[in-house]
Design an enzyme around this catalytic site. Structure first.
Site, PDB file in Angstrom:
ATOM      1  N   CYS A   1       8.088  -4.704 -10.125  1.00 59.26           N
ATOM      2  CA  CYS A   1       9.169  -3.757 -10.449  1.00 59.26           C
ATOM      3  C   CYS A   1       8.586  -2.374 -10.812  1.00 59.26           C
ATOM      4  O   CYS A   1       8.854  -1.828 -11.868  1.00 59.26           O
ATOM      5  CB  CYS A   1      10.056  -4.305 -11.562  1.00 59.26           C
TER       6      CYS A   1
ATOM      7  N   GLN B   1      12.255  -8.543   4.663  1.00 60.78           N
ATOM      8  CA  GLN B   1      11.560  -7.952   3.499  1.00 60.78           C
ATOM      9  C   GLN B   1      12.550  -7.231   2.585  1.00 60.78           C
ATOM     10  O   GLN B   1      12.799  -6.049   2.743  1.00 60.78           O
ATOM     11  CB  GLN B   1      10.462  -6.984   3.979  1.00 60.78           C
TER      12      GLN B   1
ATOM     13  N   TYR C   1       9.402  -7.508  -1.662  1.00 61.11           N
ATOM     14  CA  TYR C   1       8.625  -6.369  -2.194  1.00 61.11           C
ATOM     15  C   TYR C   1       8.983  -6.066  -3.654  1.00 61.11           C
ATOM     16  O   TYR C   1       9.994  -6.536  -4.156  1.00 61.11           O
ATOM     17  CB  TYR C   1       8.772  -5.140  -1.306  1.00 61.11           C
ATOM     18  N   GLY C   2       8.097  -5.252  -4.268  1.00 59.44           N
ATOM     19  CA  GLY C   2       8.344  -4.807  -5.645  1.00 59.44           C
ATOM     20  C   GLY C   2       8.118  -5.893  -6.687  1.00 59.44           C
ATOM     21  O   GLY C   2       8.828  -5.955  -7.698  1.00 59.44           O
TER      22      GLY C   2
ATOM     23  N   THR D   1       0.812  -1.225   0.000  1.00 62.83           N
ATOM     24  CA  THR D   1       0.000   0.000   0.000  1.00 62.83           C
ATOM     25  C   THR D   1       0.848   1.280   0.000  1.00 62.83           C
ATOM     26  O   THR D   1       0.395   2.315   0.471  1.00 62.83           O
ATOM     27  CB  THR D   1      -0.957   0.007   1.208  1.00 62.83           C
ATOM     28  N   TRP D   2       2.035   1.185  -0.557  1.00 64.53           N
ATOM     29  CA  TRP D   2       2.851   2.399  -0.672  1.00 64.53           C
ATOM     30  C   TRP D   2       2.137   3.416  -1.575  1.00 64.53           C
ATOM     31  O   TRP D   2       1.966   4.591  -1.216  1.00 64.53           O
ATOM     32  CB  TRP D   2       4.231   2.027  -1.241  1.00 64.53           C
TER      33      TRP D   2
ATOM     34  N   TYR E   1       4.687   5.905   4.141  1.00 67.89           N
ATOM     35  CA  TYR E   1       3.891   5.922   2.913  1.00 67.89           C
ATOM     36  C   TYR E   1       2.817   7.009   3.030  1.00 67.89           C
ATOM     37  O   TYR E   1       1.727   6.786   3.547  1.00 67.89           O
ATOM     38  CB  TYR E   1       3.240   4.559   2.633  1.00 67.89           C
TER      39      TYR E   1
ATOM     40  N   ASP F   1       0.458  -4.892   3.708  1.00 73.69           N
ATOM     41  CA  ASP F   1       1.729  -4.277   4.081  1.00 73.69           C
ATOM     42  C   ASP F   1       1.637  -2.762   3.924  1.00 73.69           C
ATOM     43  O   ASP F   1       1.242  -2.261   2.873  1.00 73.69           O
ATOM     44  CB  ASP F   1       2.847  -4.810   3.165  1.00 73.69           C
TER      45      ASP F   1
HETATM   46  N1  LIG Z   1      10.382  -2.413   2.572  1.00 74.28           N
HETATM   47  C1  LIG Z   1      10.641  -1.525   1.651  1.00 74.28           C
HETATM   48  O1  LIG Z   1      11.631  -0.793   1.710  1.00 74.28           O
HETATM   49  C2  LIG Z   1       9.690  -1.422   0.484  1.00 74.28           C
HETATM   50  C3  LIG Z   1      10.086  -0.714  -0.654  1.00 74.28           C
HETATM   51  C4  LIG Z   1       9.199  -0.663  -1.729  1.00 74.28           C
HETATM   52  C5  LIG Z   1       7.966  -1.300  -1.654  1.00 74.28           C
HETATM   53  N2  LIG Z   1       7.603  -1.967  -0.505  1.00 74.28           N
HETATM   54  C6  LIG Z   1       6.282  -2.628  -0.371  1.00 74.28           C
HETATM   55  O2  LIG Z   1       6.044  -3.427  -1.496  1.00 74.28           O
HETATM   56  C7  LIG Z   1       4.857  -2.993  -2.159  1.00 74.28           C
HETATM   57  C8  LIG Z   1       4.973  -3.293  -3.626  1.00 74.28           C
HETATM   58  O3  LIG Z   1       6.046  -2.612  -4.208  1.00 74.28           O
HETATM   59  P1  LIG Z   1       5.806  -1.473  -5.238  1.00 74.28           P
HETATM   60  O4  LIG Z   1       4.585  -0.708  -4.779  1.00 74.28           O
HETATM   61  O5  LIG Z   1       7.100  -0.781  -5.448  1.00 74.28           O
HETATM   62  O6  LIG Z   1       5.423  -2.087  -6.536  1.00 74.28           O
HETATM   63  P2  LIG Z   1       5.075  -3.277  -7.468  1.00 74.28           P
HETATM   64  O7  LIG Z   1       4.153  -4.239  -6.826  1.00 74.28           O
HETATM   65  O8  LIG Z   1       6.318  -3.802  -8.034  1.00 74.28           O
HETATM   66  O9  LIG Z   1       4.338  -2.484  -8.591  1.00 74.28           O
HETATM   67  C9  LIG Z   1       3.327  -1.557  -8.370  1.00 74.28           C
HETATM   68  C10 LIG Z   1       2.991  -0.992  -9.739  1.00 74.28           C
HETATM   69  O10 LIG Z   1       2.315  -1.987 -10.471  1.00 74.28           O
HETATM   70  C11 LIG Z   1       1.179  -1.462 -11.079  1.00 74.28           C
HETATM   71  N3  LIG Z   1       0.109  -2.455 -11.013  1.00 74.28           N
HETATM   72  C12 LIG Z   1      -0.278  -3.186  -9.960  1.00 74.28           C
HETATM   73  N4  LIG Z   1      -1.279  -4.009 -10.287  1.00 74.28           N
HETATM   74  C13 LIG Z   1      -1.519  -3.798 -11.596  1.00 74.28           C
HETATM   75  C14 LIG Z   1      -2.446  -4.344 -12.527  1.00 74.28           C
HETATM   76  N5  LIG Z   1      -3.318  -5.288 -12.194  1.00 74.28           N
HETATM   77  N6  LIG Z   1      -2.414  -3.887 -13.791  1.00 74.28           N
HETATM   78  C15 LIG Z   1      -1.533  -2.948 -14.149  1.00 74.28           C
HETATM   79  N7  LIG Z   1      -0.642  -2.380 -13.323  1.00 74.28           N
HETATM   80  C16 LIG Z   1      -0.640  -2.807 -12.061  1.00 74.28           C
HETATM   81  C17 LIG Z   1       0.812  -0.205 -10.325  1.00 74.28           C
HETATM   82  O11 LIG Z   1       0.321   0.642 -11.308  1.00 74.28           O
HETATM   83  P3  LIG Z   1      -0.236   2.153 -11.127  1.00 74.28           P
HETATM   84  O12 LIG Z   1       0.965   3.014 -10.991  1.00 74.28           O
HETATM   85  O13 LIG Z   1      -0.979   2.388 -12.379  1.00 74.28           O
HETATM   86  O14 LIG Z   1      -1.104   2.128  -9.902  1.00 74.28           O
HETATM   87  C18 LIG Z   1       2.155   0.220  -9.755  1.00 74.28           C
HETATM   88  O15 LIG Z   1       2.798   1.050 -10.677  1.00 74.28           O
HETATM   89  C19 LIG Z   1       4.691  -1.543  -1.723  1.00 74.28           C
HETATM   90  O16 LIG Z   1       3.373  -1.070  -1.879  1.00 74.28           O
HETATM   91  C20 LIG Z   1       5.103  -1.646  -0.281  1.00 74.28           C
HETATM   92  O17 LIG Z   1       4.050  -2.175   0.503  1.00 74.28           O
HETATM   93  C21 LIG Z   1       8.457  -2.052   0.541  1.00 74.28           C
END
Ligand SMILES: NC(=O)c1ccc[n+]([C@@H]2O[C@H](COP(=O)([O-])OP(=O)(O)OC[C@H]3O[C@@H](n4cnc5c(N)ncnc54)[C@H](OP(=O)(O)O)[C@@H]3O)[C@@H](O)[C@H]2O)c1
Length: 331
Positions: free
Chosen positions: A207, A175, A203-204, A20-21, A57, A52
């Site tokens: 990407c 994580q 996470y990510g 939920t970032w 965030y 998460d």
């Molecule tokens: N611990 C840490 O330091 C850390 C760091 C980074 C992230 N995190 C955690 O990990 C989570 C996930 O990482 P993340 O947010 O970087 O990204 P991610 O899951 O790699 O990607 C999110 C992106 O994917 C797109 N997306 C998601 N579902 C989609 C779908 N069904 N169709 C098309 N596009 C889709 C979203 O699009 P839109 O832009 O169009 O919404 C967003 O741009 C975060 O929310 C957070 O909770 C933790």
């Protein structure tokens, strides 16, 4: 949905966690509360029981929205909340702060924002290298022993930092970043966690959208969107990563009649990771959830993925640009 038990706890969580970032808005070009709440509900409807979040965030916004969404849904006892600590924005800018005072303040603030009396999983978000890791670990142990938190995690830690942390506190989860394009943990963190019975929740997964199937050169990133500074989203690399994503999409369609999104999540599980965080902020984004479950890919497919990457991307780059300043450098 597939579920996984976290070693050393009685928690059995969904293998996909909702990230939920983006719901916090900050570094993702803003947020929309109703749509975000509906996204949490859509994930819960799909069998996700792990959400998460982090105070940073949106400086409390994501935690507040998650708290409201879970309360509205009405089944707090069936949902596991994971949040984090040690990023401090109180003096302007963002710095790491793993001091006792800051952690004690942050845990109170997170409990209020999340509308709960217990945090199921509590992560040290980034190591605060301006003080001994053990100092932060002792405070985490205190919270764990008082049952304010149900499990202890660290994020973005090295093996040495985890060694130091474990001297003073049990460690249940780790994580780090992990996806088809960002695989640094394969050589160190992943085997370390296996050796020490620490559950990986990476996470990510997509990407930052590159593996979503919806990314294109035409996509414009608004306001403070972090992808304006992400080296993968700058030319000439951006075109190379998009080409790799196209080839992966073809592979997923041809061999499994599925989307690159489902393929990318499944690939993480096939590489031995039990829990992957998928970041979403629109309810419709959760529709693909069912496509991820109940199938597997063989060694030939895993090597086809590796070949696509080595043929397409000249100079791969990791997610290091996201690291916040250390406590030593700022304030
Ligand atoms: N611990 C840490 O330091 C850390 C760091 C980074 C992230 N995190 C955690 O990990 C989570 C996930 O990482 P993340 O947010 O970087 O990204 P991610 O899951 O790699 O990607 C999110 C992106 O994917 C797109 N997306 C998601 N579902 C989609 C779908 N069904 N169709 C098309 N596009 C889709 C979203 O699009 P839109 O832009 O169009 O919404 C967003 O741009 C975060 O929310 C957070 O909770 C933790």
């Amino acid at each position: 949905m597939e579920y996984h038990s976290i070693t050393g706890t009685d928690m059995c969580v969904s293998r996909v966690a909702l990230g939920t970032w983006a719901i916090g808005g900050w570094m993702w070009g803003g947020t929309e509360e109703r749509e975000s709440i509906d996204t949490v509900h859509a994930a819960l409807d799909k069998g996700v029981n792990l959400i998460d979040t982090a105070p940073i965030y949106g400086f409390g916004t994501s935690e507040k929205i998650v708290g409201k969404a879970v309360e509205e849904y009405g089944r707090r006892q069936d949902v596991y909340l994971s949040t984090k600590v040690t990023l401090d924005w109180t003096n302007g800018g963002v710095r790491r702060n793993g001091s006792r005072d800051r952690i004690m303040q942050e845990v109170e603030d997170s409990l209020k924002r999340l509308r709960t009396d217990r945090i199921d999983i509590y992560y040290v978000h980034w190591p605060d290298c301006s003080r001994p890791i053990e100092e932060t670990a002792l405070v985490m142990r205190e919270l764990y022993e008082k049952e304010v938190i149900g499990a202890v995690g660290v994020s973005n830690f090295t093996e040495d930092q985890m060694d130091a942390f474990r001297q003073e506190c049990p460690l249940h989860l780790c994580q780090p970043p992990y996806n088809i394009f960002e695989r640094a943990i394969e050589n160190d963190i992943k085997p370390y966690c296996k050796r020490h019975g620490i559950t990986l929740m990476t996470y990510g997964a997509l990407c930052r959208g590159l593996l979503s199937g919806k990314m294109s050169k035409e996509r414009e990133f608004e306001g403070d969107d972090l992808r304006r500074n992400d080296p993968k989203f700058q030319e000439p690399r951006f075109s190379q990563y998009l080409e790799a994503a196209d080839k992966l999409e073809n592979l997923a369609r041809k061999r499994f009649q599925t989307s690159i999104l489902a393929f990318s999540l499944r690939w993480i599980f096939e590489k031995g990771i039990p829990i992957a965080i998928w970041g979403g902020r629109k309810p419709s984004q959760m529709n693909t959830m069912d496509e991820i479950m109940g199938w597997s890919m063989d060694y030939a497919i895993l090597s086809a993925v590796d070949s696509i990457l080595s043929e397409t991307i000249d100079e791969p780059v990791g997610p290091e640009f996201m690291a916040p300043p250390t406590g030593l450098e700022v304030g």
